[in-house]
Design a protein around this motif. Structure first.
Motif, PDB file in Angstrom:
ATOM      1  N   LEU A  39       0.886  -1.151  -0.019  1.00 35.05           N
ATOM      2  CA  LEU A  39      -0.021  -0.034  -0.043  1.00 35.05           C
ATOM      3  C   LEU A  39       0.912   1.191  -0.014  1.00 35.05           C
ATOM      4  N   ARG A  40       1.866   1.155   0.742  1.00 38.47           N
ATOM      5  CA  ARG A  40       2.817   2.243   0.961  1.00 38.47           C
ATOM      6  C   ARG A  40       3.461   2.689  -0.564  1.00 38.47           C
ATOM      7  N   ILE A  41       3.851   1.722  -1.275  1.00 37.93           N
ATOM      8  CA  ILE A  41       4.260   1.724  -2.617  1.00 37.93           C
ATOM      9  C   ILE A  41       3.453   2.102  -3.465  1.00 37.93           C
ATOM     10  N   ASP A  42       2.173   1.575  -3.405  1.00 35.89           N
ATOM     11  CA  ASP A  42       1.025   2.362  -4.373  1.00 35.89           C
ATOM     12  C   ASP A  42       0.795   3.659  -4.234  1.00 35.89           C
ATOM     13  N   GLN A  43       0.818   4.219  -2.959  1.00 41.03           N
ATOM     14  CA  GLN A  43       0.726   5.573  -2.563  1.00 41.03           C
ATOM     15  C   GLN A  43       1.762   6.535  -2.641  1.00 41.03           C
ATOM     16  N   GLY A  44       3.097   5.764  -2.717  1.00 44.42           N
ATOM     17  CA  GLY A  44       4.291   6.627  -3.038  1.00 44.42           C
ATOM     18  C   GLY A  44       4.565   7.726  -1.762  1.00 44.42           C
ATOM     19  N   VAL A  45       4.413   6.949  -0.511  1.00 44.50           N
ATOM     20  CA  VAL A  45       4.539   7.780   0.749  1.00 44.50           C
ATOM     21  C   VAL A  45       5.862   7.189   1.561  1.00 44.50           C
ATOM     22  N   THR A  97     -10.826  -1.038  -1.556  1.00 42.91           N
ATOM     23  CA  THR A  97     -11.355  -0.330  -2.849  1.00 42.91           C
ATOM     24  C   THR A  97     -10.672   1.257  -2.774  1.00 42.91           C
ATOM     25  N   GLY A  98     -10.293   1.538  -1.606  1.00 44.73           N
ATOM     26  CA  GLY A  98      -9.803   2.996  -1.660  1.00 44.73           C
ATOM     27  C   GLY A  98      -8.400   2.894  -2.136  1.00 44.73           C
ATOM     28  N   LEU A 101      -5.032   8.081   0.393  1.00 43.12           N
ATOM     29  CA  LEU A 101      -4.519   8.175   1.945  1.00 43.12           C
ATOM     30  C   LEU A 101      -5.747   8.275   2.998  1.00 43.12           C
ATOM     31  N   PRO A 102      -6.358   9.306   2.671  1.00 41.65           N
ATOM     32  CA  PRO A 102      -7.518   9.623   3.608  1.00 41.65           C
ATOM     33  C   PRO A 102      -8.374   8.339   3.654  1.00 41.65           C
ATOM     34  N   VAL A 103      -8.650   7.814   2.679  1.00 40.30           N
ATOM     35  CA  VAL A 103      -9.589   6.589   2.635  1.00 40.30           C
ATOM     36  C   VAL A 103      -9.086   5.317   3.394  1.00 40.30           C
ATOM     37  N   THR A 104      -7.899   5.126   2.908  1.00 40.99           N
ATOM     38  CA  THR A 104      -7.076   3.923   3.458  1.00 40.99           C
ATOM     39  C   THR A 104      -6.944   4.096   5.081  1.00 40.99           C
ATOM     40  N   LEU A 105      -6.608   5.090   5.287  1.00 37.42           N
ATOM     41  CA  LEU A 105      -6.243   5.645   6.949  1.00 37.42           C
ATOM     42  C   LEU A 105      -7.721   5.215   7.553  1.00 37.42           C
ATOM     43  N   ALA A 106      -8.821   5.825   6.961  1.00 39.62           N
ATOM     44  CA  ALA A 106     -10.198   5.528   7.576  1.00 39.62           C
ATOM     45  C   ALA A 106     -10.309   3.908   7.665  1.00 39.62           C
ATOM     46  N   GLY A 107     -10.117   3.403   6.565  1.00 43.24           N
ATOM     47  CA  GLY A 107     -10.314   1.961   6.627  1.00 43.24           C
ATOM     48  C   GLY A 107      -9.637   1.150   7.729  1.00 43.24           C
ATOM     49  N   TYR A 108      -8.419   1.444   7.738  1.00 41.99           N
ATOM     50  CA  TYR A 108      -7.502   0.660   9.111  1.00 41.99           C
ATOM     51  C   TYR A 108      -8.294   1.002  10.220  1.00 41.99           C
ATOM     52  N   GLY A 109      -8.643   2.377  10.499  1.00 44.85           N
ATOM     53  CA  GLY A 109      -9.179   2.807  11.770  1.00 44.85           C
ATOM     54  C   GLY A 109     -10.457   2.104  12.079  1.00 44.85           C
ATOM     55  N   ALA A 160      -0.491 -10.517  -4.913  1.00 46.42           N
ATOM     56  CA  ALA A 160       0.269  -9.446  -5.210  1.00 46.42           C
ATOM     57  C   ALA A 160       1.009  -9.842  -6.489  1.00 46.42           C
ATOM     58  N   GLN A 161       1.499 -10.982  -6.895  1.00 43.72           N
ATOM     59  CA  GLN A 161       2.209 -11.550  -7.722  1.00 43.72           C
ATOM     60  C   GLN A 161       1.385 -11.873  -8.967  1.00 43.72           C
ATOM     61  N   THR A 162       0.029 -11.895  -8.783  1.00 44.95           N
ATOM     62  CA  THR A 162      -0.814 -12.233  -9.882  1.00 44.95           C
ATOM     63  C   THR A 162      -1.381 -11.070 -10.659  1.00 44.95           C
ATOM     64  N   ALA A 163      -2.161 -11.173 -11.621  1.00 40.01           N
ATOM     65  CA  ALA A 163      -2.837  -9.912 -12.064  1.00 40.01           C
ATOM     66  C   ALA A 163      -3.920  -9.634 -11.245  1.00 40.01           C
ATOM     67  N   LEU A 164      -4.504 -10.379 -10.278  1.00 36.42           N
ATOM     68  CA  LEU A 164      -5.445  -9.869  -9.413  1.00 36.42           C
ATOM     69  C   LEU A 164      -5.029  -8.457  -8.497  1.00 36.42           C
ATOM     70  N   GLY A 165      -3.855  -8.604  -7.929  1.00 39.78           N
ATOM     71  CA  GLY A 165      -3.027  -7.586  -7.173  1.00 39.78           C
ATOM     72  C   GLY A 165      -3.517  -8.083  -5.908  1.00 39.78           C
ATOM     73  N   TRP A 166      -2.704  -7.427  -4.978  1.00 38.84           N
ATOM     74  CA  TRP A 166      -2.830  -7.739  -3.315  1.00 38.84           C
ATOM     75  C   TRP A 166      -4.177  -7.523  -2.693  1.00 38.84           C
ATOM     76  N   ARG A 167      -4.935  -6.392  -3.326  1.00 38.20           N
ATOM     77  CA  ARG A 167      -6.124  -6.113  -2.800  1.00 38.20           C
ATOM     78  C   ARG A 167      -7.215  -7.182  -2.848  1.00 38.20           C
ATOM     79  N   ALA A 168      -7.312  -8.007  -3.815  1.00 40.87           N
ATOM     80  CA  ALA A 168      -8.208  -9.008  -3.969  1.00 40.87           C
ATOM     81  C   ALA A 168      -8.010  -9.962  -2.703  1.00 40.87           C
ATOM     82  N   ALA A 169      -6.955  -9.974  -2.072  1.00 37.64           N
ATOM     83  CA  ALA A 169      -6.656 -11.162  -0.938  1.00 37.64           C
ATOM     84  C   ALA A 169      -7.516 -10.616   0.145  1.00 37.64           C
ATOM     85  N   LEU A 170      -7.860  -9.426   0.238  1.00 35.66           N
ATOM     86  CA  LEU A 170      -8.384  -8.920   1.573  1.00 35.66           C
ATOM     87  C   LEU A 170      -9.958  -9.423   1.455  1.00 35.66           C
ATOM     88  N   LEU A 171     -10.652  -9.776   0.336  1.00 41.49           N
ATOM     89  CA  LEU A 171     -11.758 -10.619   0.329  1.00 41.49           C
ATOM     90  C   LEU A 171     -11.961 -11.500   1.249  1.00 41.49           C
TER      91      LEU A 171
END
Length: 385
Positions: A39-45, A97-98, A101-109, A160-171
């Motif tokens: 997530l940090r890499i995706d957001q570049g922070v 889905t976010g 940064l504000p959306v993912t921060l809210a999601g984690y919280g 993360a190493q497939t076309a689905l991406g790491w986000r799909a794993a959160l399902l």
């Protein structure tokens, strides 16, 4: 170690429901932990900014911890645990889905805050329901949780190493929650079962100093566990040259140690007093941390993380058990306070480590772990005299 008269742990349907609810909780915890480097890499922070996700988790846990006694009195432990799981999934889906940064921060919280009320209401129920075997039940519940959650870092890394991406794993978290609700949703979770626990929230009595020392020990234990959860994969990648996606599997070794240790710890907790057992677990964590911190090869890093997980496995169950023991029978109040101590730990530990990593490098920043171990051991020794 000082032994105690062995007691028996009887597992009924309500016990297994709490165990499996904690398993669902673990998929959120270890899934979002493994996802943070990507997530940090995706957001570049920076690492320090990414550490704000830990702060958001802390704020969520503290706010719901303050509300937990009121919620438990109003709707009962059964409703609280399911409400927490529902809210946890809302947070996970926000992260999934976010992109900002504000959306993912809210999601984690949101995920952390709502998951916390499931965790601590369940721990209070187990402690009251099993009496002298409460510490063993709490340890075993966490063992089941970690056993289920152990797959989460691997699933995130694989996706993360497939076309689905790491986000799909959160399902996996909402899917498991739905399955659990369909199969065990009608089982009744035990409410408060003793007069002291019932009277406690209304009594207004203050806790003694040993309670707050026990809470501080819990804070140290949770802080160091989350330092591993949120930043071990980054150090693993830095020291071995592995990619962030592959290095996320290092958390699998850590959680494997957690699972093995908590099943073993549940048996030890029936025979050995909590204080010496917790000191021994902290010493084992220090040994594993040393190996991981010095290693430059994947194999030794995996071993160091597994040993660290083996030691960390007993930290939370035993530290929480000590908080409950010092509460004078007020389990709901004690677990609410424990969630606040844990929330502060989640907020301060990873954020401080991330800031130190930005300034001095991840390896030097990881010296926080033995510092926290030393503080925890000191607190145990002081409160056990």
């Amino acid at each position: 170690m000082t032994t105690i008269t062995p007691v028996r742990l009887t597992r009924d349907r309500a016990t297994w429901l709490i165990y499996l609810q904690l398993g669902t909780f673990a998929t959120y915890l270890y899934g979002l932990s493994a996802a943070l480097p990507m997530l940090r890499i995706d957001q570049g922070v920076s690492q320090g900014v990414a550490g704000l996700h830990g702060t958001s988790m802390a704020v969520g846990g503290i706010l719901t911890g303050l509300a937990l006694p009121w919620l438990t009195r109003r709707i009962g432990r059964r409703a609280v645990t399911w409400l927490g799981l529902a809210g946890m999934n809302v947070g996970v889906l926000l992260v999934m889905t976010g992109t900002t940064l504000p959306v993912t921060l809210a999601g984690y919280g949101i995920a952390s805050g709502m998951a916390s009320i499931t965790l601590y209401a369940g721990m209070a129920a187990l402690n009251d329901h099993h009496g002298p075997a409460g510490a063993a039940a709490i340890s075993e519940a966490n063992a089941v949780g970690v056993t289920v959650g152990i797959a989460a870092p691997f699933v995130v890394s694989f996706a993360a190493q497939t076309a689905l991406g790491w986000r799909a794993a959160l399902l996996m978290t909402p899917v498991l929650t739905a399955l659990l609700a369909l199969t065990m949703g009608r089982i009744w979770i035990p409410e408060r079962e003793n007069a002291a626990a019932v009277a406690g929230p209304e009594s207004g009595a203050r806790f003694g100093w040993r309670f707050y020392v026990a809470g501080t020990v819990l804070l140290c234990c949770v802080a160091l566990e989350f330092c591993f959860n949120l930043w071990a994969a980054k150090l693993f990648a830095d020291q071995t040259g592995l990619s962030a996606a592959v290095a996320a599997t290092g958390l699998t070794a850590f959680t494997a140690g957690l699972a093995a240790g908590r099943f073993t710890g549940a048996r030890l907790a029936l025979r050995v007093r909590p204080a010496p057992l917790l000191v021994g677990a902290l010493a084992l964590t220090a040994a594993g941390w040393t190996l991981f911190w010095l290693s430059r090869t994947p194999v030794l890093s995996y071993v160091g993380l597994a040993l660290s997980g083996l030691g960390v496995s007993l930290h939370f169950p035993l530290a929480l058990s000590r908080v409950l023991d010092a509460s004078g029978g007020r389990a709901d109040q004690a677990t609410a306070a424990a969630s606040i101590f844990a929330g502060l730990a989640v907020g301060m530990g990873p954020l401080l480590l991330g800031a130190l990593a930005d300034g001095f490098g991840t390896q030097r920043a990881f010296v926080m772990v033995p510092v926290l171990i030393g503080l925890a051991v000191g607190g145990i020794l002081v409160s056990s005299r």
